[in-house]
Design a protein around this motif. Structure first.
Motif: not given
Length: 520
Positions: A174, A240, A311, A363-364, A366, A387-388, A412, A414, A433, A435
């Motif tokens: 990631y 990332d 992202t 993806q990278q 959260m 983050s998102w 995820t 990061d 999700e 992580v």
């Protein structure tokens, strides 16, 4: 750095030991494959195989003369290379740091192959790659790894030694393959600012130009545990922030002293070129003039479709001036982007048209919007602006596309911790999700970081939280998705032990996970 013979003797995997070392006179003073070999971006009929000639990895140009160098490559259907199924010669050019990316095609689907390189009278050790099944083929199982965040100074990469021994179809990386910070015998630690002594030290200063980034990749790739993982499995690499600069987005510099746009553009171009030079990715993903298309799809028969996202390249600036902050007005900016309009439309089309049993986003950053308060007496909700959670409008668009599918898993990185949580849209769970923790970033860690209990109380969607290093292994069948959290006890020493800390179980058609196999 191990010599070729010591490397083969120390390797725990039989796939590393290449038979029949060449007896021809070498043109190199030392072993030119000191950075290892790798395969990546597999398809049903092939994969990319990679190496970079660098007999003196940390020297300028890797110790290579500034002239093109022919490199022969072979792919075999057996680990003794008795049946060569593909081969040829490619030129390692100085413009690309004497790296080579061979896109092997015409192979059989869903089976292993072995590969090796020869240059200047020297032969590499061998690697193993695996093709994917045909798109739409009926598949009843998939097993793959999820890794990332490997800060060289924070610890050894011993988790990769365990990953190399896993039986996997591929590995998703990631990002944060390297860290751009300068080398220093001491520094302030991440939490509290106290004195920290790195486990091992970065070579060189902070990274800005192409020579800086090439040297840093070379240093990381001399790690033999990382080399074993690459030799054992095909990777799907993404990036990332630290491949360029902490918390950069699009054309905007991150960090405490951001550069002007025109200077950052040059740095980003150099960093992305070095990323391509050192990753087993296809020519279509070669950056040009500081940009490129890095999102792509991996399909594993009819069982799973994984959308590999970018992202960073198209994202709006972080809201609230970045960092861990109370929510501000910018979090609800209707024009904000995480993926950019074109990538988001591509993803929406893929999700709506997918016929796979499982849909996955690799993806990278959260996607859950977590309350980051770690003490009971904190009054104001805290969010991670990188983050998102800081992009609520595009986040809600993403969650709405998951609603009704019943089969979406988001992978995820990061965070340098393990998390499992529900993705909630309008009070309904629409996905899960997972992580994955870091390989080494954050140091040894502990089972729980300070304030983790409070975070669990503040966030009912969280099912699991852990602060140890390691990786995740996903086992997928038509009816269930299992994500196993594999953690090591220490990264401050080379020798460590691994255990399975927990497993997240997701039933097909029922978004959300339940935790099993919890160990102390």
């Amino acid at each position: 750095m191990l010599s070729r013979r010591l490397f083969i003797a120390a390797a725990p995997l039989t796939l590393i030991g290449a038979p029949g070392l060449l007896r021809a006179q070498s043109v190199f003073r030392t072993f030119p494959f000191a950075l290892g070999i790798a395969s990546g971006d597999p398809s049903p009929d092939g994969f990319v195989i990679w190496t970079r000639l660098a007999p003196d990895p940390l020297e300028l140009h890797g110790g290579m003369a500034m002239t093109p160098m022919p490199v022969k490559w072979e792919v075999a259907s057996d680990d003794r290379f008795t049946t060569i199924v593909a081969g040829g010669e490619v030129i390692a050019r100085p413009e690309m740091a004497h790296s080579v990316h061979v896109e092997v095609a015409g192979l059989q689907p869903n089976r292993p192959y072995w590969y090796r390189f020869t240059a200047g009278g020297e032969r590499s050790f061998m690697g193993r790659a695996r093709t994917l099944p045909m798109a739409g083929a009926a598949m009843d199982k998939l097993k793959f790894g999820v890794v990332g965040c490997q800060n060289y100074e924070d610890g050894y990469f011993g988790a990769y030694n365990y990953l190399a021994r896993e039986e996997l179809d591929f590995v998703f990386h990631y990002g944060d393959y390297i860290y751009e910070y300068r080398g220093s015998p001491t520094r302030a630690n991440y939490f509290g600012g106290g004195l920290q002594v790195p486990v091992r030290q970065h070579a060189g200063q902070a990274l800005y130009d192409i020579a800086d980034y090439r040297q840093r990749y070379a240093q990381y790739k001399t790690d033999t545990d990382l080399q074993r993982a690459h030799a054992a499995h095909s990777f799907f690499p993404t990036f990332d922030d630290h491949e360029i600069e902490n918390n950069w987005v699009a054309g905007i510099s991150g960090g405490d002293d951001p550069a002007p746009a025109e200077a950052f553009e040059l740095r980003r171009a150099a960093a992305l070129q070095a990323w391509y030079e050192h990753m087993p990715v296809r020519k279509v993903n070669m950056p040009r003039f500081g940009g490129g298309q890095f999102h792509r799809t991996a399909r594993f028969g009819n069982l799973a479709e994984i959308q590999l996202l970018d992202t960073r390249s198209y994202r709006s600036d972080q809201a609230c001036d970045d960092g861990f902050k109370p929510l501000c007005e910018g979090v609800n900016d209707k024009t904000a982007q995480v993926l950019g309009a074109e990538q988001e439309a591509w993803l929406a089309k893929n999700l709506s048209g997918s016929q796979a049993r499982w849909n996955c986003l690799g993806q990278q950053i959260m996607m859950m919007s977590l309350d980051r308060r770690r003490a009971a007496n904190e009054d104001t909700r805290i969010a991670n602006m990188d983050s998102w959670a800081a992009y609520e409008v595009p986040r809600q668009r993403m969650l709405s596309r998951m609603a009704g599918l019943g089969n979406v898993v988001v992978l995820t990185g990061d965070e340098h911790q393990n998390f499992v949580g529900d993705l909630v849209h309008r009070d309904k769970v629409v996905g899960t999700e997972i992580v994955a923790t870091s390989i080494s970033s954050g140091g040894d860690g502990a089972d729980l970081r300070y304030g983790s209990e409070q975070m669990m109380k503040n966030n009912p969607e969280l099912k699991f939280l852990n602060d140890q290093r390691g990786y995740v292994v996903c086992e997928v069948t038509p009816d269930a998705w299992l994500s196993h959290f594999q953690v090591v006890d220490k990264v401050s020493v080379r020798a460590n032990t691994m255990k399975r800390r927990a497993t997240a179980e997701i039933a097909h058609g029922v978004p959300g996970a339940r935790m099993t196999g919890l160990s102390a």
